[in-house]
Enzyme design. Structure first.
Site, PDB file in Angstrom:
ATOM      1  CG  HIS A  28     -11.455   1.136   0.430  1.00  0.00           C
ATOM      2  ND1 HIS A  28     -10.532   1.587  -0.656  1.00  0.00           N
ATOM      3  CD2 HIS A  28     -10.692   1.053   1.555  1.00  0.00           C
ATOM      4  CE1 HIS A  28      -9.477   2.119  -0.270  1.00  0.00           C
ATOM      5  NE2 HIS A  28      -9.557   1.575   1.291  1.00  0.00           N
ATOM      6  CB  SER A  72      -0.811  -0.269   1.349  1.00  0.00           C
ATOM      7  OG  SER A  72      -1.486   1.227   1.534  1.00  0.00           O
ATOM      8  CE1 TYR A  75      -6.065   4.405  -1.478  1.00  0.00           C
ATOM      9  CE2 TYR A  75      -4.242   4.247   0.166  1.00  0.00           C
ATOM     10  CZ  TYR A  75      -5.408   3.721  -0.291  1.00  0.00           C
ATOM     11  OH  TYR A  75      -6.402   2.739   0.211  1.00  0.00           O
ATOM     12  CB  THR A  94      -6.823   2.591  -4.723  1.00  0.00           C
ATOM     13  OG1 THR A  94      -6.376   1.483  -4.228  1.00  0.00           O
ATOM     14  CG2 THR A  94      -8.290   2.817  -3.972  1.00  0.00           C
ATOM     15  CE  LYS A 104      -8.301  -2.930  -3.058  1.00  0.00           C
ATOM     16  NZ  LYS A 104      -9.127  -1.933  -2.257  1.00  0.00           N
TER      17      LYS A 104
END
Length: 379
Positions: A276, A107, A130, A156, A252
């Site tokens: 999520h 992440s 992100y 994402t 995603k």
């Protein structure tokens, strides 16, 4: 270890070994948590078709995800703060995934950095991005992922703004943790966790600290993070990121047929049907309930994966039967990580693989690549 038979056992162990604020972070959803609960409970509504007197020898769960060989159709989801479930958590999880033969996804909001994980592993891992308002930081993240040899980028799409998670707000969650009497007590009652954290220097968001403009200490990191998620993110940005990255791209956060069609048009290698983990729009449908509709809508235009609610190998098999080429586990590996570190992540993967293998056999299939809707019971 011998008494750990299912993911729920790892969850119980993690609850007793991880400070409450961090266990709650992994084990919570937005608002009333209705979508979080539905992600799990909707799997139970899907019934399997039992078959007998079929050849069950030489079974295999091996397949591919975005053209990459995997030991089973499971990847470790990108999860923020994994390094707060256990010291050096992302490194340990990546090592366990590498040894098992499944993808690990790091992440953006990890405690261990891209470089930390790359230095501790021998095979490429995936990186989750992100999109922040600071586009120079985004470019830098992508270049760092390239330099680390990451073999896929997971973008994402469903966190342009942060869904309200009541447990995190009530716990005063932060990384590193605050030193209020409540937080000190939580840590004092978890001595093994504390010893691990004392032995590592990785206690903050190392993908951000030292890389983002103006972030020099904890207070500036906190304010930067709160302000940086970009509410203007749109489909044009996906094209921009695709060109910057230049490699396999996975989108995603798709939970709607129209969005699935838009995602397929971008030329992405795969989409992940996901809400999520129930942590964004509470009241949205479960991921598994939307999977068949999205599969019917996009057909073979793009590879389809599923994230959300998987707690067993049977859940993996059900998702594959409904059209998913791959699945993701977040909480199951976090429970394992919190419970017993790297060995716990391996245990979580072992549990899921064993359950998927036995269930596949009892449904009359020998290869995961042959699993389809024929293994599902129709009322």
């Amino acid at each position: 270890m011998s008494t750990v038979l299912e993911i729920a056992d790892l969850k119980k162990l993690a609850r007793h070994r991880v400070p409450k604020m961090f266990f709650d972070y992994a084990d919570s959803g937005a608002w009333t948590e209705s979508t979080y609960r539905a992600n799990e409970s909707d799997f139970a509504k899907i019934k399997l078709r039992q078959r007998v007197l079929v050849d069950m020898t030489d079974r295999s769960l091996a397949t591919t995800m975005i053209g990459q060989n995997v030991a089973m159709p499971v990847a470790l989801s990108p999860t923020g703060l994994a390094g707060m479930q256990h010291a050096d958590g992302e490194i340990l999880a990546a090592q366990a995934a590498q040894e098992f033969g499944v993808p690990f996804t790091l992440s953006t909001m990890s405690i261990c950095s891209i470089e930390d994980v790359a230095a501790a592993t021998k095979k490429p891992f995936w990186f989750q991005l992100y999109v922040m308002k600071d586009r120079d930081f985004v470019r830098n993240l992508i270049e760092r992922a390239k330099a680390a040899g990451c073999s896929a980028l997971v973008l994402t799409l469903d966190l342009q703004i942060l869904g309200q998670r009541h447990k995190d707000l009530r716990n005063g969650l932060s990384a590193p943790p605050k030193f209020t009497p409540k937080h000190i007590w939580q840590m004092m009652t978890r001595p093994q966790w504390c010893l691990g954290m004392l032995a590592t220097q990785r206690r903050t968001f190392r993908n951000i600290a030292g890389h983002a403009k103006g972030v020099s200490d904890l207070s500036s990191l906190s304010s930067w993070t709160a302000e940086q998620f970009d509410p203007k993110l749109n489909w044009d940005d996906v094209e921009w990121i695709k060109k910057l990255w230049g490699g396999p791209l996975i989108l995603k956060g798709i939970l709607d047929e129209e969005d699935a069609l838009m995602a397929a048009k971008t030329g992405a290698d795969a989409i992940i049907v996901s809400n999520h983990g129930g942590r964004q729009l509470d009241g949205a449908p479960s991921s598994i309930s939307m999977l068949p509709r999205i599969v019917d809508t996009v057909g073979d235009k793009v590879e389809i994966h599923l994230d959300g609610g998987i707690r067993s190998g049977q859940d993996v098999l059900k998702a594959v039967a409904l059209g998913a080429k791959g699945t993701y586990i977040g909480r199951p590996f976090l429970y394992g990580l919190g419970a017993m570190g790297k060995a716990g992540v391996t245990k979580a993967l072992d549990i899921i693989a064993r359950e998927a293998d036995v269930t596949m056999a009892l449904c009359g299939k020998r290869r995961i690549t042959d699993v389809d809707a024929s293994i599902l019971h129709k009322d």
